[in-house]
Design a protein around this motif. Structure first.
Motif, PDB file in Angstrom:
ATOM      1  N   GLU A  12       0.841  -1.198   0.000  1.00  0.00           N
ATOM      2  CA  GLU A  12       0.000   0.000   0.000  1.00  0.00           C
ATOM      3  C   GLU A  12       0.881   1.257   0.000  1.00  0.00           C
ATOM      4  OE1 GLU A  12      -0.753   2.423   2.602  1.00  0.00           O
ATOM      5  OE2 GLU A  12      -2.178   3.374   1.216  1.00  0.00           O
ATOM      6  N   GLU A  13       1.939   1.229   0.828  1.00  0.00           N
ATOM      7  CA  GLU A  13       2.839   2.392   0.906  1.00  0.00           C
ATOM      8  C   GLU A  13       3.593   2.591  -0.410  1.00  0.00           C
ATOM      9  OE1 GLU A  13       3.889   2.247   5.696  1.00  0.00           O
ATOM     10  OE2 GLU A  13       5.022   0.999   4.301  1.00  0.00           O
ATOM     11  N   TYR A  14       3.971   1.485  -1.019  1.00  0.00           N
ATOM     12  CA  TYR A  14       4.694   1.556  -2.286  1.00  0.00           C
ATOM     13  C   TYR A  14       3.808   2.180  -3.370  1.00  0.00           C
ATOM     14  CZ  TYR A  14       7.736   0.235  -6.138  1.00  0.00           C
ATOM     15  OH  TYR A  14       8.538   0.285  -7.254  1.00  0.00           O
ATOM     16  N   LYS A  15       2.545   1.758  -3.364  1.00  0.00           N
ATOM     17  CA  LYS A  15       1.581   2.340  -4.318  1.00  0.00           C
ATOM     18  C   LYS A  15       1.434   3.848  -4.089  1.00  0.00           C
ATOM     19  CE  LYS A  15      -1.496  -1.195  -6.095  1.00  0.00           C
ATOM     20  NZ  LYS A  15      -1.752  -2.290  -5.110  1.00  0.00           N
ATOM     21  N   HIS A  16       1.394   4.217  -2.798  1.00  0.00           N
ATOM     22  CA  HIS A  16       1.249   5.636  -2.456  1.00  0.00           C
ATOM     23  C   HIS A  16       2.457   6.437  -2.957  1.00  0.00           C
ATOM     24  CE1 HIS A  16       0.194   9.296  -0.479  1.00  0.00           C
ATOM     25  NE2 HIS A  16       1.157   9.213   0.427  1.00  0.00           N
ATOM     26  N   ILE A  17       3.652   5.916  -2.750  1.00  0.00           N
ATOM     27  CA  ILE A  17       4.851   6.674  -3.158  1.00  0.00           C
ATOM     28  C   ILE A  17       4.919   6.788  -4.689  1.00  0.00           C
ATOM     29  CG2 ILE A  17       6.816   5.049  -3.419  1.00  0.00           C
ATOM     30  CD1 ILE A  17       8.158   6.890  -1.189  1.00  0.00           C
ATOM     31  N   GLN A  18       4.420   5.786  -5.381  1.00  0.00           N
ATOM     32  CA  GLN A  18       4.409   5.845  -6.854  1.00  0.00           C
ATOM     33  C   GLN A  18       3.525   6.971  -7.379  1.00  0.00           C
ATOM     34  OE1 GLN A  18       3.321   1.852  -8.125  1.00  0.00           O
ATOM     35  NE2 GLN A  18       5.469   1.393  -8.512  1.00  0.00           N
ATOM     36  N   GLU A  19       2.584   7.392  -6.530  1.00  0.00           N
ATOM     37  CA  GLU A  19       1.690   8.480  -6.950  1.00  0.00           C
ATOM     38  C   GLU A  19       2.438   9.793  -7.175  1.00  0.00           C
ATOM     39  OE1 GLU A  19      -1.490   8.927  -4.097  1.00  0.00           O
ATOM     40  OE2 GLU A  19      -1.932   6.780  -4.175  1.00  0.00           O
ATOM     41  N   HIS A  20       3.697   9.867  -6.679  1.00  0.00           N
ATOM     42  CA  HIS A  20       4.419  11.141  -6.825  1.00  0.00           C
ATOM     43  C   HIS A  20       4.552  11.561  -8.288  1.00  0.00           C
ATOM     44  CE1 HIS A  20       8.082   8.680  -7.514  1.00  0.00           C
ATOM     45  NE2 HIS A  20       8.601   9.742  -8.065  1.00  0.00           N
ATOM     46  N   VAL A  21       4.563  10.592  -9.195  1.00  0.00           N
ATOM     47  CA  VAL A  21       4.705  10.934 -10.619  1.00  0.00           C
ATOM     48  C   VAL A  21       3.453  11.668 -11.118  1.00  0.00           C
ATOM     49  CG1 VAL A  21       5.053  10.034 -12.945  1.00  0.00           C
ATOM     50  CG2 VAL A  21       6.289   9.023 -11.042  1.00  0.00           C
ATOM     51  N   GLN A  22       2.290  11.123 -10.760  1.00  0.00           N
ATOM     52  CA  GLN A  22       1.034  11.775 -11.154  1.00  0.00           C
ATOM     53  C   GLN A  22       0.934  13.175 -10.527  1.00  0.00           C
ATOM     54  OE1 GLN A  22      -1.556  10.482 -13.273  1.00  0.00           O
ATOM     55  NE2 GLN A  22      -2.188  12.637 -13.129  1.00  0.00           N
ATOM     56  N   ILE A  23       1.408  13.298  -9.279  1.00  0.00           N
ATOM     57  CA  ILE A  23       1.350  14.610  -8.613  1.00  0.00           C
ATOM     58  C   ILE A  23       2.308  15.599  -9.303  1.00  0.00           C
ATOM     59  CG2 ILE A  23       1.575  15.843  -6.405  1.00  0.00           C
ATOM     60  CD1 ILE A  23       1.020  13.073  -5.032  1.00  0.00           C
ATOM     61  N   THR A  24       3.499  15.107  -9.667  1.00  0.00           N
ATOM     62  CA  THR A  24       4.428  15.955 -10.432  1.00  0.00           C
ATOM     63  C   THR A  24       3.722  16.450 -11.697  1.00  0.00           C
ATOM     64  OG1 THR A  24       6.421  14.824  -9.644  1.00  0.00           O
ATOM     65  CG2 THR A  24       6.626  16.011 -11.720  1.00  0.00           C
ATOM     66  N   TYR A  25       3.060  15.521 -12.374  1.00  0.00           N
ATOM     67  CA  TYR A  25       2.346  15.894 -13.607  1.00  0.00           C
ATOM     68  C   TYR A  25       1.325  16.994 -13.342  1.00  0.00           C
ATOM     69  CZ  TYR A  25      -0.441  15.683 -17.819  1.00  0.00           C
ATOM     70  OH  TYR A  25      -1.106  16.026 -18.970  1.00  0.00           O
ATOM     71  N   ASN A  26       0.514  16.804 -12.285  1.00  0.00           N
ATOM     72  CA  ASN A  26      -0.540  17.784 -11.988  1.00  0.00           C
ATOM     73  C   ASN A  26       0.045  19.161 -11.668  1.00  0.00           C
ATOM     74  OD1 ASN A  26      -2.277  15.660 -12.333  1.00  0.00           O
ATOM     75  ND2 ASN A  26      -2.639  15.344 -10.133  1.00  0.00           N
ATOM     76  N   ILE A  27       1.127  19.163 -10.876  1.00  0.00           N
ATOM     77  CA  ILE A  27       1.741  20.450 -10.504  1.00  0.00           C
ATOM     78  C   ILE A  27       2.264  21.171 -11.753  1.00  0.00           C
ATOM     79  CG2 ILE A  27       3.707  21.535  -9.299  1.00  0.00           C
ATOM     80  CD1 ILE A  27       3.416  19.319  -7.154  1.00  0.00           C
ATOM     81  N   LEU A  28       3.001  20.437 -12.573  1.00  0.00           N
ATOM     82  CA  LEU A  28       3.597  21.079 -13.754  1.00  0.00           C
ATOM     83  C   LEU A  28       2.530  21.475 -14.776  1.00  0.00           C
ATOM     84  CD1 LEU A  28       6.899  19.031 -14.214  1.00  0.00           C
ATOM     85  CD2 LEU A  28       6.527  21.180 -12.994  1.00  0.00           C
ATOM     86  N   GLU A  29       1.453  20.701 -14.828  1.00  0.00           N
ATOM     87  CA  GLU A  29       0.347  21.027 -15.718  1.00  0.00           C
ATOM     88  C   GLU A  29      -0.303  22.352 -15.280  1.00  0.00           C
ATOM     89  OE1 GLU A  29       0.092  19.390 -18.363  1.00  0.00           O
ATOM     90  OE2 GLU A  29      -1.841  20.061 -19.152  1.00  0.00           O
ATOM     91  N   ASN A  30      -0.432  22.512 -13.956  1.00  0.00           N
ATOM     92  CA  ASN A  30      -1.057  23.732 -13.417  1.00  0.00           C
ATOM     93  C   ASN A  30      -0.219  24.982 -13.615  1.00  0.00           C
ATOM     94  OD1 ASN A  30      -3.580  22.911 -12.522  1.00  0.00           O
ATOM     95  ND2 ASN A  30      -2.687  21.945 -10.712  1.00  0.00           N
ATOM     96  N   ILE A  31       1.093  24.802 -13.709  1.00  0.00           N
ATOM     97  CA  ILE A  31       1.954  25.960 -13.944  1.00  0.00           C
ATOM     98  C   ILE A  31       1.626  26.579 -15.302  1.00  0.00           C
ATOM     99  CG2 ILE A  31       4.350  26.676 -14.393  1.00  0.00           C
ATOM    100  CD1 ILE A  31       5.273  24.668 -12.337  1.00  0.00           C
ATOM    101  N   GLY A  32       1.151  25.726 -16.225  1.00  0.00           N
ATOM    102  CA  GLY A  32       0.819  26.223 -17.555  1.00  0.00           C
ATOM    103  C   GLY A  32       2.056  26.595 -18.358  1.00  0.00           C
ATOM    104  N   LEU A  33       2.938  25.617 -18.525  1.00  0.00           N
ATOM    105  CA  LEU A  33       4.173  25.847 -19.296  1.00  0.00           C
ATOM    106  C   LEU A  33       3.809  26.190 -20.742  1.00  0.00           C
ATOM    107  CD1 LEU A  33       5.948  22.689 -17.881  1.00  0.00           C
ATOM    108  CD2 LEU A  33       6.706  25.036 -17.452  1.00  0.00           C
ATOM    109  N   ASN A  34       4.525  27.131 -21.320  1.00  0.00           N
ATOM    110  CA  ASN A  34       4.208  27.466 -22.709  1.00  0.00           C
ATOM    111  C   ASN A  34       4.745  26.400 -23.664  1.00  0.00           C
ATOM    112  OD1 ASN A  34       6.878  28.002 -23.425  1.00  0.00           O
ATOM    113  ND2 ASN A  34       6.711  30.165 -22.900  1.00  0.00           N
ATOM    114  N   GLU A  35       4.382  26.519 -24.922  1.00  0.00           N
ATOM    115  CA  GLU A  35       4.690  25.506 -25.935  1.00  0.00           C
ATOM    116  C   GLU A  35       6.159  25.062 -25.908  1.00  0.00           C
ATOM    117  OE1 GLU A  35       3.109  23.022 -27.790  1.00  0.00           O
ATOM    118  OE2 GLU A  35       1.540  24.323 -26.979  1.00  0.00           O
TER     119      GLU A  35
END
Ligand SMILES: [Fe+2]
Length: 245
Positions: A76-99
């Motif tokens: 369960e903990e391993y699954k939780h730590i793997q979520e960091h990739v999806q969270i990285t994605y969400n954070i960087l997506e929200n920054i709204g990087l230009n093309e």
């Protein structure tokens, strides 16, 4: 503005995760050595540099009890730590990087993909994994296994290189492992030394510049190494061990 924002984000994860403090910056430095070896253009270099700096930013969303845990993780903990990739994605997506900088997110979120498709989080395979992500995979694993944790000593360098070699075409893009193993070891040692005050002595810098990790591996696994070969391996290990303080 953009650069200082990125560095602030990166230091916020170092502050949360003491165990891996400095990790992102070393992953960046190893990735830059690979990029230079490949001769990629300045824009690609900048994109990969920023992706390396931010690759684990999603760990700010992982529970402390899991992030700081010293022992083996439960499923369960391993699954939780793997979520960091999806969270990285969400954070960087929200920054709204230009093309021009959109690729940063693609690359940062591919650092746990494996060449044979068994990685996460999108289970990409082979050349479907962004090139920069494949570079990050090599640097990320190399730093993780060459870093000292307070619960264990550093892994012998021969075992480290064995892991990279065994991962050719399964975990890693084989070509990139080969490139990494060809980098002169004085440059690798300088990354080891980024966090302590020790400087690489000029004489040792020159000696180590003549060898790469592949040479260290060959000399370190030889049955009857010459005195000179033994000296080179122990010079490398002197800096690798971090025990020169
Ligand atoms: Fe990661």
């Amino acid at each position: 503005m953009f650069d200082s924002f990125i560095n602030t984000l990166a230091s916020s994860i170092d502050a949360r995760d003491k165990i891996t403090a400095g990790h992102s910056s070393r992953v960046k430095l190893y990735s830059m050595l690979i990029v230079d070896e490949l001769g990629l253009d300045e824009h690609k270099k900048e994109i990969i540099e920023k992706a390396a700096t931010l690759h684990d930013i999603g760990k700010i969303g992982i529970r402390d009890s899991v992030l700081q845990k010293e022992g083996k993780l439960t499923d369960e903990e391993y699954k939780h730590i793997q979520e960091h990739v999806q969270i990285t994605y969400n954070i960087l997506e929200n920054i709204g990087l230009n093309e021009d900088f959109k690729e940063i997110n693609e690359i940062a979120c591919s650092h746990h993909e494996k060449y044979d498709g068994t990685g996460y989080h999108r289970h990409l395979k082979g050349e479907d994994i962004p090139y920069g992500g494949r570079i990050l995979a090599v640097s990320d694993v190399f730093d993780a296994i060459t870093s000292k944790r307070h619960y264990r000593d550093k892994m012998p360098i021969v075992n480290v290189i064995d892991i990279l070699l065994k991962g050719r075409n399964t975990h890693f893009d084989a070509k990139l492992v080969d490139v990494f193993l060809k980098i002169p070891v004085n440059k690798i040692v300088k990354v080891f030394l980024t966090e302590n005050h020790n400087k690489l002595k000029a004489k040792d810098d020159k000696t180590l510049s003549k060898y790469n990790l592949s040479d260290i591996y060959n000399m370190g696994t030889k049955e009857n190494p010459t005195e000179e070969e033994k000296e080179i391996v122990s010079l490398f290990n002197y800096y690798y061990s971090g025990k020169q303080d």
